[in-house]
Structure formats: structure tokens, C-alpha cells
Design a protein around this motif. Structure first.
Motif, PDB file in Angstrom:
ATOM      1  N   GLU A 138      -6.359   2.381  -3.272  1.00 13.15           N
ATOM      2  CA  GLU A 138      -6.537   3.970  -2.760  1.00 13.15           C
ATOM      3  C   GLU A 138      -5.534   4.380  -1.890  1.00 13.15           C
ATOM      4  O   GLU A 138      -5.230   5.588  -1.699  1.00 13.15           O
ATOM      5  N   ASP A 139      -5.037   3.420  -0.867  1.00 12.90           N
ATOM      6  CA  ASP A 139      -3.825   3.869  -0.108  1.00 12.90           C
ATOM      7  C   ASP A 139      -2.689   4.085  -0.734  1.00 12.90           C
ATOM      8  O   ASP A 139      -2.122   5.123  -0.262  1.00 12.90           O
ATOM      9  N   GLU A 197       0.664  -1.155  -0.038  1.00 15.57           N
ATOM     10  CA  GLU A 197       0.142  -0.082   0.059  1.00 15.57           C
ATOM     11  C   GLU A 197       0.748   1.323   0.172  1.00 15.57           C
ATOM     12  O   GLU A 197       0.123   2.419   0.215  1.00 15.57           O
ATOM     13  N   ASN A 198       2.263   1.206  -0.291  1.00 18.73           N
ATOM     14  CA  ASN A 198       3.065   2.302  -0.162  1.00 18.73           C
ATOM     15  C   ASN A 198       4.397   2.126  -0.961  1.00 18.73           C
ATOM     16  O   ASN A 198       4.560   0.985  -1.291  1.00 18.73           O
ATOM     17  N   THR A 219      -2.869   7.524  -2.782  1.00 15.66           N
ATOM     18  CA  THR A 219      -2.749   8.464  -1.235  1.00 15.66           C
ATOM     19  C   THR A 219      -1.394   8.841  -0.814  1.00 15.66           C
ATOM     20  O   THR A 219      -0.833   9.676  -0.744  1.00 15.66           O
ATOM     21  N   SER A 220      -0.364   7.642  -0.953  1.00 14.07           N
ATOM     22  CA  SER A 220       0.849   7.586  -0.761  1.00 14.07           C
ATOM     23  C   SER A 220       1.793   8.208  -1.596  1.00 14.07           C
ATOM     24  O   SER A 220       2.831   8.711  -1.269  1.00 14.07           O
ATOM     25  N   LYS A 239       0.469  11.027  -2.866  1.00 13.23           N
ATOM     26  CA  LYS A 239       0.095  12.466  -2.910  1.00 13.23           C
ATOM     27  C   LYS A 239      -0.779  12.545  -4.369  1.00 13.23           C
ATOM     28  O   LYS A 239      -0.601  13.699  -4.735  1.00 13.23           O
ATOM     29  N   THR A 240      -1.630  11.590  -4.735  1.00  8.73           N
ATOM     30  CA  THR A 240      -2.365  11.859  -5.989  1.00  8.73           C
ATOM     31  C   THR A 240      -3.577  11.169  -5.608  1.00  8.73           C
ATOM     32  O   THR A 240      -3.932  10.638  -4.653  1.00  8.73           O
ATOM     33  N   ASP A 241      -4.448  11.144  -6.466  1.00 12.24           N
ATOM     34  CA  ASP A 241      -5.868  10.678  -6.676  1.00 12.24           C
ATOM     35  C   ASP A 241      -5.818   9.152  -7.392  1.00 12.24           C
ATOM     36  O   ASP A 241      -5.097   9.111  -8.252  1.00 12.24           O
ATOM     37  N   LYS A 242      -6.728   8.438  -7.126  1.00 12.26           N
ATOM     38  CA  LYS A 242      -7.161   7.385  -8.066  1.00 12.26           C
ATOM     39  C   LYS A 242      -7.940   7.574  -9.023  1.00 12.26           C
ATOM     40  O   LYS A 242      -9.149   7.966  -8.817  1.00 12.26           O
TER      41      LYS A 242
END
Length: 302
Positions: A157-158, A131-132, A161-162, A164-167
């Protein structure tokens, strides 16, 4: 031909919802994850554990059942393992995986539990979600850290977020641009380690067209299946990941001409004017194995 484990659809069921736990397996998902992590608030962690434990011990399920625990770095992760391993889930799903050491730690805990409760050694498996960026950088280390590992997944999603953008959403060629590299690296790591790759949840339950596009995309990238949070998404996921009649017929033809060429000791193999080589034979075998596992194809003589 070996019948491989299907994980086209991996559906989450909130651990604090008794009705969902009881009925989760009836919707046809290949694998169901009882969740005591993200879908359960801090105040309900203990009660969710109890409900999941009760369900695993007292209900019979027609599909594979895993449990998503809280990460072992949180106040709840080790307690999740201690409480839920005696109920013998088919696998533990670790969220936010970052290192192979985490997997080896969980492996040791599971090994001790199997010995303590008389379970077959190695019978409880592990699946990990990346997730990152740190987890992605260590994806192969994670995927190969234990013989219990059956799959690595990406938490879309995670991960977005990591970064610093959107899905993002879009058609099959433009949707999810921000995850393209991460998804590919997840597949690379899974294939090198010899385990499966599972894609992330598509959260918009109303947008079936984009869901289908995303499933088609991740199938083309090499994923074995996709996570979901609602039974309504299962049919579309299965439609995309299950070989079609056309694909099955072509795979049979490829293998037939290959067998004929081998029998004749011929070095030239062609089907409908197209050369057939070993990668195409391997893909044909894979198509028929997937079709057999899905119940839409039966090998002759079986």
C-alpha cells in the motif's frame, strides 16, 4: 536435508490490543509481528510498548515473534529499541527502510543490548520493509547490511502510494500490476543477499479469491511468504506456499532418478521422457525442504 525456517505467513498484531497479543500465536501463523507502528496512534505509543514488553517477557509463544518498531527517524524509533530489546524479541521489523546505514545503526544498538543483557550474540535478528523507490533502489544494500538480516519485505500500500497510483486487484495475471517490478527487485535483492523475501498485506478480508490469486502470483515470483493482518487469511496463504502431494511426489522422483544416474555414472538423466538437469534437482530439493519444514513430508531415515 536441512529444515529451513518457515515464514509462509507473517501476521501483524496491534501492540495496543492485550487480547490479541496474548492469543496471536494460537492461530497458526509461522511468524507474528507485535506492532507499535502504523496500527498504534501517537497517543498510545507508550502504552503499546509496555504491553508488548510485558507480553514478550511473561508469555510463552509457539511461533517466532518479531516487533515492528517506528522508524528511527521518528520521535519513537530509538525509544522503541531501548524499551523493547531487553524483552528479547526474535527480530526487529523496521518499516520504511531506505539505506544500509539504518540497518547498521540498529545492528549496533542490538549488539550493545545483547551484551548488556547477556543474550547470545546475534540472537536478535532484523527484517526490513521496503516502502518507496529510494528503499527499492537500495534494496540489496539493505538486505546485505547486517548478518542479522533474515528477510526483506515490500509494503504494498505504501509503495503504491509512493508511486502516486493505487494498489490494483484482479486475477493472477492482472492484479498488482503497479508492484510487479518492485516485487521482482525485492526477490532479486533477497536472493543475492541469501535471505528471505516476504510479500505485503492483502487488505480486503472478504475477497478470498483475489487473496489466493495474489499469493499464487507472489509465490511464482519467488517470495517465501506473505504478510497478513487477520487469522482468516492464514489457511489460504499456507495452502499456496505448502508443497502439494503432487509436487512432493514429483520432487522425490526427480531426486531418485538423479541418484540412480550418479550411481551409474550416467550423463543422461530423464524422467517420463523429460530431461532432468541440475536446476530441476535443486528445485526438487527445495520442494522437499519446504515440505519437511511444513510438516507434510518426512525424509526417510529421520
Amino acid at each position: 536435508m536441512m529444515k529451513e525456517r518457515l515464514r509462509r505467513s507473517v501476521m501483524y498484531a496491534a501492540g495496543n490490543n492485550p487480547g490479541l497479543l496474548q492469543n496471536a500465536a494460537i492461530y497458526g501463523a509461522d511468524s507474528v509481528i507485535f506492532d507499535v507502528e502504523d496500527s498504534v496512534s501517537v497517543s498510545e505509543k507508550d502504552s503499546a510498548r509496555e504491553l508488548v514488553c510485558h507480553a514478550l517477557k511473561n508469555l510463552k509463544f509457539s511461533c517466532e515473534i518479531g516487533v515492528r518498531i517506528n522508524h528511527i527517524s521518528t520521535p519513537w524509533g530509538y525509544d522503541d529499541l531501548e524499551y523493547l530489546l531487553p524483552a528479547k524479541p526474535d527480530y526487529i521489523r523496521l518499516p520504511k527502510g531506505e539505506t544500509g546505514d539504518e540497518i547498521r545503526d540498529i545492528d549496533n544498538i542490538i549488539t550493545k543490548a545483547e551484551t548488556r543483557y547477556g543474550f547470545d550474540p546475534g540472537s536478535i535478528k532484523i527484517m526490513v520493509s521496503i516502502e518507496n523507490p529510494k528503499g527499492l533502489r537500495n534494496a540489496y544494500e539493505i538486505a546485505s547490511a547486517s548478518p542479522r538480516m533474515i528477510a526483506i519485505a515490500i509494503g504494498g500500500e505504501d509503495f503504491a502510494t509512493s508511486l502516486k497510483t493505487d494498489k490494483t486487484k484482479g486475477n493472477i495475471y492482472t492484479g498488482g500490476r503497479e508492484l510487479f517490478v518492485a516485487r521482482s527487485m525485492i526477490v532479486f535483492a533477497a536472493r543475492e543477499a541469501g535471505i528471505q523475501a516476504i510479500d505485503s498485506v492483502f487488505s480486503d478480508l472478504r475477497d478470498e479469491e483475489t487473496l489466493r490469486n495474489e499469493v499464487q502470483l507472489v509465490k511464482e515470483l519467488g517470495f517465501d511468504g506473505k504478510s497478513c493482518v487477520n487469522p482468516r487469511q492464514i489457511d489460504i496463504i499456507h495452502q499456496v506456499f505448502t508443497p502439494s502431494n503432487k509436487e512432493i511426489d514429483y520432487a522425490q522422483q526427480v531426486l531418485e532418478v538423479f541418484k540412480e544416474a550418479v550411481a551409474k555414472n550416467s550423463g543422461v538423466i530423464a524422467l517420463n521422457g523429460k530431461m532432468i538437469d541440475m536446476p530441476m534437482v535443486i528445485r526438487a530439493e527445495r520442494v522437499l525442504a519446504a515440505a519437511q519444514a511444513a510438516g507434510v513430508y518426512k525424509e526417510e531415515g529421520i
